[in-house]
Design a protein around this motif. Structure first.
Motif, PDB file in Angstrom:
ATOM      1  N   GLN A 139       0.832  -1.192   0.000  1.00 16.33           N
ATOM      2  CA  GLN A 139       0.000   0.000   0.000  1.00 16.33           C
ATOM      3  C   GLN A 139       0.869   1.244   0.000  1.00 16.33           C
ATOM      4  O   GLN A 139       1.936   1.272   0.574  1.00 16.33           O
ATOM      5  N   GLY A 140       0.378   2.266  -0.667  1.00 14.61           N
ATOM      6  CA  GLY A 140       1.121   3.512  -0.771  1.00 14.61           C
ATOM      7  C   GLY A 140       1.102   4.323   0.501  1.00 14.61           C
ATOM      8  O   GLY A 140       2.002   5.087   0.770  1.00 14.61           O
ATOM      9  N   ILE A 141       0.055   4.133   1.294  1.00 14.55           N
ATOM     10  CA  ILE A 141      -0.043   4.842   2.571  1.00 14.55           C
ATOM     11  C   ILE A 141      -0.050   3.798   3.667  1.00 14.55           C
ATOM     12  O   ILE A 141      -0.934   2.962   3.742  1.00 14.55           O
ATOM     13  N   ARG A 142       0.934   3.839   4.492  1.00 17.15           N
ATOM     14  CA  ARG A 142       0.950   2.952   5.647  1.00 17.15           C
ATOM     15  C   ARG A 142       1.283   3.740   6.898  1.00 17.15           C
ATOM     16  O   ARG A 142       0.512   3.759   7.831  1.00 17.15           O
ATOM     17  N   ASP A 143       2.440   4.385   6.914  1.00 14.99           N
ATOM     18  CA  ASP A 143       2.881   5.136   8.085  1.00 14.99           C
ATOM     19  C   ASP A 143       2.837   6.626   7.804  1.00 14.99           C
ATOM     20  O   ASP A 143       3.481   7.102   6.871  1.00 14.99           O
ATOM     21  N   ILE A 144       2.087   7.333   8.613  1.00 19.36           N
ATOM     22  CA  ILE A 144       2.049   8.797   8.566  1.00 19.36           C
ATOM     23  C   ILE A 144       2.579   9.260   9.916  1.00 19.36           C
ATOM     24  O   ILE A 144       1.956   9.039  10.949  1.00 19.36           O
ATOM     25  N   ARG A 145       3.734   9.889   9.893  1.00 16.21           N
ATOM     26  CA  ARG A 145       4.419  10.244  11.138  1.00 16.21           C
ATOM     27  C   ARG A 145       4.229  11.711  11.507  1.00 16.21           C
ATOM     28  O   ARG A 145       3.975  12.531  10.658  1.00 16.21           O
ATOM     29  N   TYR A 146       4.375  11.987  12.785  1.00 15.26           N
ATOM     30  CA  TYR A 146       4.301  13.332  13.356  1.00 15.26           C
ATOM     31  C   TYR A 146       2.981  14.027  13.039  1.00 15.26           C
ATOM     32  O   TYR A 146       2.945  15.123  12.498  1.00 15.26           O
ATOM     33  N   VAL A 147       1.896  13.380  13.408  1.00 13.94           N
ATOM     34  CA  VAL A 147       0.557  13.935  13.223  1.00 13.94           C
ATOM     35  C   VAL A 147       0.153  14.640  14.510  1.00 13.94           C
ATOM     36  O   VAL A 147       0.070  14.010  15.568  1.00 13.94           O
ATOM     37  N   GLY A 148      -0.072  15.943  14.418  1.00 10.71           N
ATOM     38  CA  GLY A 148      -0.562  16.694  15.567  1.00 10.71           C
ATOM     39  C   GLY A 148      -2.020  16.357  15.831  1.00 10.71           C
ATOM     40  O   GLY A 148      -2.776  16.071  14.900  1.00 10.71           O
ATOM     41  N   ARG A 149      -2.404  16.362  17.099  1.00 13.15           N
ATOM     42  CA  ARG A 149      -3.777  16.036  17.502  1.00 13.15           C
ATOM     43  C   ARG A 149      -4.254  14.733  16.849  1.00 13.15           C
ATOM     44  O   ARG A 149      -5.261  14.706  16.142  1.00 13.15           O
ATOM     45  N   PRO A 150      -3.537  13.626  17.035  1.00 12.26           N
ATOM     46  CA  PRO A 150      -3.845  12.393  16.294  1.00 12.26           C
ATOM     47  C   PRO A 150      -5.221  11.808  16.600  1.00 12.26           C
ATOM     48  O   PRO A 150      -5.860  11.261  15.696  1.00 12.26           O
ATOM     49  N   TYR A 151      -5.694  11.916  17.840  1.00  9.59           N
ATOM     50  CA  TYR A 151      -7.004  11.343  18.151  1.00  9.59           C
ATOM     51  C   TYR A 151      -8.122  12.109  17.468  1.00  9.59           C
ATOM     52  O   TYR A 151      -9.081  11.519  16.972  1.00  9.59           O
ATOM     53  N   GLU A 152      -7.997  13.438  17.416  1.00  4.44           N
ATOM     54  CA  GLU A 152      -9.004  14.244  16.710  1.00  4.44           C
ATOM     55  C   GLU A 152      -9.022  13.892  15.227  1.00  4.44           C
ATOM     56  O   GLU A 152     -10.087  13.782  14.619  1.00  4.44           O
ATOM     57  N   ARG A 153      -7.866  13.699  14.658  1.00  8.63           N
ATOM     58  CA  ARG A 153      -7.795  13.380  13.230  1.00  8.63           C
ATOM     59  C   ARG A 153      -8.275  11.971  12.952  1.00  8.63           C
ATOM     60  O   ARG A 153      -8.900  11.713  11.929  1.00  8.63           O
ATOM     61  N   ASP A 154      -8.023  11.048  13.850  1.00  2.00           N
ATOM     62  CA  ASP A 154      -8.554   9.704  13.706  1.00  2.00           C
ATOM     63  C   ASP A 154     -10.086   9.745  13.727  1.00  2.00           C
ATOM     64  O   ASP A 154     -10.744   9.112  12.897  1.00  2.00           O
ATOM     65  N   LEU A 155     -10.648  10.520  14.656  1.00  2.00           N
ATOM     66  CA  LEU A 155     -12.106  10.649  14.707  1.00  2.00           C
ATOM     67  C   LEU A 155     -12.656  11.301  13.439  1.00  2.00           C
ATOM     68  O   LEU A 155     -13.732  10.922  12.966  1.00  2.00           O
ATOM     69  N   ALA A 156     -11.925  12.255  12.871  1.00  2.00           N
ATOM     70  CA  ALA A 156     -12.368  12.893  11.620  1.00  2.00           C
ATOM     71  C   ALA A 156     -12.442  11.863  10.495  1.00  2.00           C
ATOM     72  O   ALA A 156     -13.409  11.846   9.727  1.00  2.00           O
ATOM     73  N   ILE A 157     -11.443  10.987  10.417  1.00  2.00           N
ATOM     74  CA  ILE A 157     -11.466   9.939   9.393  1.00  2.00           C
ATOM     75  C   ILE A 157     -12.633   8.990   9.646  1.00  2.00           C
ATOM     76  O   ILE A 157     -13.358   8.628   8.716  1.00  2.00           O
ATOM     77  N   GLN A 158     -12.835   8.613  10.898  1.00  2.00           N
ATOM     78  CA  GLN A 158     -13.939   7.697  11.219  1.00  2.00           C
ATOM     79  C   GLN A 158     -15.302   8.317  10.875  1.00  2.00           C
ATOM     80  O   GLN A 158     -16.181   7.633  10.368  1.00  2.00           O
ATOM     81  N   ARG A 159     -15.439   9.627  11.137  1.00  2.00           N
ATOM     82  CA  ARG A 159     -16.688  10.313  10.777  1.00  2.00           C
ATOM     83  C   ARG A 159     -16.927  10.307   9.273  1.00  2.00           C
ATOM     84  O   ARG A 159     -18.039  10.064   8.804  1.00  2.00           O
ATOM     85  N   VAL A 160     -15.874  10.587   8.506  1.00  2.00           N
ATOM     86  CA  VAL A 160     -16.007  10.614   7.048  1.00  2.00           C
ATOM     87  C   VAL A 160     -16.370   9.229   6.530  1.00  2.00           C
ATOM     88  O   VAL A 160     -17.232   9.087   5.663  1.00  2.00           O
ATOM     89  N   VAL A 161     -15.733   8.201   7.069  1.00  2.00           N
ATOM     90  CA  VAL A 161     -16.041   6.832   6.664  1.00  2.00           C
ATOM     91  C   VAL A 161     -17.497   6.506   6.998  1.00  2.00           C
ATOM     92  O   VAL A 161     -18.226   5.937   6.183  1.00  2.00           O
ATOM     93  N   GLN A 162     -17.931   6.892   8.188  1.00  2.00           N
ATOM     94  CA  GLN A 162     -19.302   6.612   8.616  1.00  2.00           C
ATOM     95  C   GLN A 162     -20.314   7.351   7.738  1.00  2.00           C
ATOM     96  O   GLN A 162     -21.308   6.781   7.297  1.00  2.00           O
TER      97      GLN A 162
END
Length: 175
Positions: A139-162
């Protein structure tokens, strides 16, 4: 070509505007990713001080090392600054590279799992690393490093998926 074209990647040209794709979040690296370039720049300044007090016949050595350290620190800074992770309503993608540019894309439907890793220093400084798992082996995207506010961004992805209806909703489980 202006300075902005060298320092900032053009994200808009990668969007599927005619399909209704919009940016949900554009993630730049957390400031902690710039620690190494900053330390190299400080080393270069120290070498320039040594150059000022060194005998003339050997002053070129620390001066050359200072120039090399400054160039390398500038390269690392530019490399980190041009590395962007983008969350849209249809996919996630990463654009990175200074001279040559790479684009890695993953549709939201292929994201099986997102792991948020927060090492101790990441917890203290407010960043984390994403690890994406998908159905594909390579896969082209596996590791994304140094993400600020990672939990907020994880929730944003989960919301978009939902919202895209790609995961079974809460009501579907009741049956």
């Amino acid at each position: 070509m202006g300075l902005a074209s060298w320092t900032d990647p053009v994200i808009a040209k990668h969007l599927l505007r005619d399909e209704g794709e919009v940016i949900v979040d554009e993630v730049r690296h957390h400031w902690a990713a710039y620690t190494r370039p900053a330390l190299e720049a400080l080393l270069a300044i120290g070498l320039l001080v040594v150059t000022a007090v060194a005998p003339v016949d050997v002053a070129w050595i620390p001066f050359f090392l200072a120039c090399a350290a400054l160039l390398h620190a500038g390269w690392l800074t530019l490399r980190e600054h041009r590395d962007r992770f983008v969350i849209t309503n249809m996919r996630v993608f990463r654009v990175h590279g200074v001279i040559s540019q790479s684009l890695a894309t993953m549709p939201l439907s292929r994201i099986l799992d997102i792991t948020v890793r927060r090492p101790l220093h990441g917890r203290l400084l407010g960043f984390g690393h994403f690890v994406f798992e998908s159905a594909a082996r390579e896969q082209g995207i596996r590791d994304i490093r140094y993400v600020g506010r990672p939990y907020e961004r994880d929730l944003a992805i989960q919301r978009v998926v939902q919202r895209a209806g790609l995961r079974g909703g809460h009501d579907r489980l009741r049956g």
